[in-house]
Design a protein around this motif. Sequence first.
Motif, PDB file in Angstrom:
ATOM      1  N   ARG A 112      34.983  18.990  12.564  1.00  0.00           N
ATOM      2  CA  ARG A 112      36.116  18.566  11.735  1.00  0.00           C
ATOM      3  C   ARG A 112      36.660  17.245  12.286  1.00  0.00           C
ATOM      4  N   PRO A 113      36.038  16.143  11.973  1.00  0.00           N
ATOM      5  CA  PRO A 113      36.503  14.841  12.496  1.00  0.00           C
ATOM      6  C   PRO A 113      37.924  14.508  12.086  1.00  0.00           C
ATOM      7  N   SER A 114      38.383  15.048  10.977  1.00  0.00           N
ATOM      8  CA  SER A 114      39.728  14.704  10.486  1.00  0.00           C
ATOM      9  C   SER A 114      40.832  15.214  11.398  1.00  0.00           C
ATOM     10  N   THR A 115      40.560  16.269  12.169  1.00  0.00           N
ATOM     11  CA  THR A 115      41.590  16.821  13.061  1.00  0.00           C
ATOM     12  C   THR A 115      41.373  16.412  14.511  1.00  0.00           C
ATOM     13  N   GLU A 169      42.522   8.777  21.407  1.00  0.00           N
ATOM     14  CA  GLU A 169      42.943   7.811  20.387  1.00  0.00           C
ATOM     15  C   GLU A 169      43.634   6.592  20.988  1.00  0.00           C
ATOM     16  N   PRO A 200      33.525  15.032  17.927  1.00  0.00           N
ATOM     17  CA  PRO A 200      34.991  15.079  17.816  1.00  0.00           C
ATOM     18  C   PRO A 200      35.569  16.225  18.639  1.00  0.00           C
ATOM     19  N   GLU A 237      39.451  18.057  20.245  1.00  0.00           N
ATOM     20  CA  GLU A 237      40.902  18.208  20.082  1.00  0.00           C
ATOM     21  C   GLU A 237      41.530  18.451  21.446  1.00  0.00           C
TER      22      GLU A 237
END
Length: 377
Positions: A39-42, A76, A100, A102
């Motif tokens: 899930r690259p979006s998160t 980031e 990715p 988290e």
Amino acid sequence: MVRRPRWKKIAGQSLVVLVVVLGLWSVTARGMVQYGPDRPSTADGVARVTSCDRIGPISRGGLGFYWFCTADVTTEDGRTRSARFELNELTPADIGEPVPVEGSREFRRAADKLLVWWSIAPGITFFLGLAAWSEVHRRRRLRHRVTPWQASVRLASPSCVLAAGAGSGTGHGSRKIAPTEWSAQRYWRLAGSIMVPGAVFAIAGSLIGSGDALKILTTLGLMCLAAPIWLMTFTPRWYRTSEYATAVTISADGIGWYRRGQTTFMLDWAEVAEVRLTTIDHDGLVLRVIDLFLTEAAVGRRAELRGLWQLGAELGSHRLPGEKGAYRLPEAFTDAAARQVREAVAVYRPERYREFTAEIEAVGGGAPPTPITRGAT
């Protein structure tokens, strides 16, 4: 019933428990590391694998082999640091690919986790089976004996070691005593035997210094060092505080017995003529039983006591007779529990309590078992 410890049976049961726990742990861990699409979006950053080690056959995931990978994580804000990913979270297949992730301090792969039925089904099945076995075992214990009790020995040389006290007690409140109560010496002896290996695990973990070995050994060490805490929960020291615990209750009003799903009663002191503790020591085994003698007006009037009338007992391979004219509490008492009963009755009704010791001898020539009569000294 008092028997010698069956060490082979205990060792076999311990081995079965170890295998079951290890198996459930392994299956559950294997199911929890099944990953779906990323899930690259998160994601909070990107990881690039630098090296991987295959760890096994025992690791944090139980039995089996897993990939433990080290990766450089770029967050980031542009900072890069090294992180460790365990249990197949990253694999050699991810080398050269941006993955990715988290998190801010502890990183984890940003991917969907798949819930697979085979990882939770064994645990659910095990606990349902355990509950079913418990219920079947309880029902079997509730069945009435279909053959009369035949004593194989008689009591001999009865001796009164503690005569009834003088006058009524002045105590208030009540005391709840578990028949299997542990003494402080037994409790700390067991706790100490568990804490010593815990200290060894903790020291070994600190000397090894490896990340995975350090975590495993330190966890085992802390669990063992915490033995005094969890032993307090899983031993008779806690049972007496549970409303479902098998226990004898002694109070200013009377004496009662509770065993969930079986015989339960409460007697006023006006109905009790004598509370007797009898200790039989034979061939290294000690049996302590408590018999209740009721007043003539109370005998036969309490239906819930019917199954306890002149109830026999077992000491090793010997079948002992019941006490004539008495109702016996259906449980052997430990030394610590017997001491608490003695102290409690001394507070509330010392004039109703006596203690006897006796020996056993074979029944020969058709002679009946010898009871300890109420007037015996």
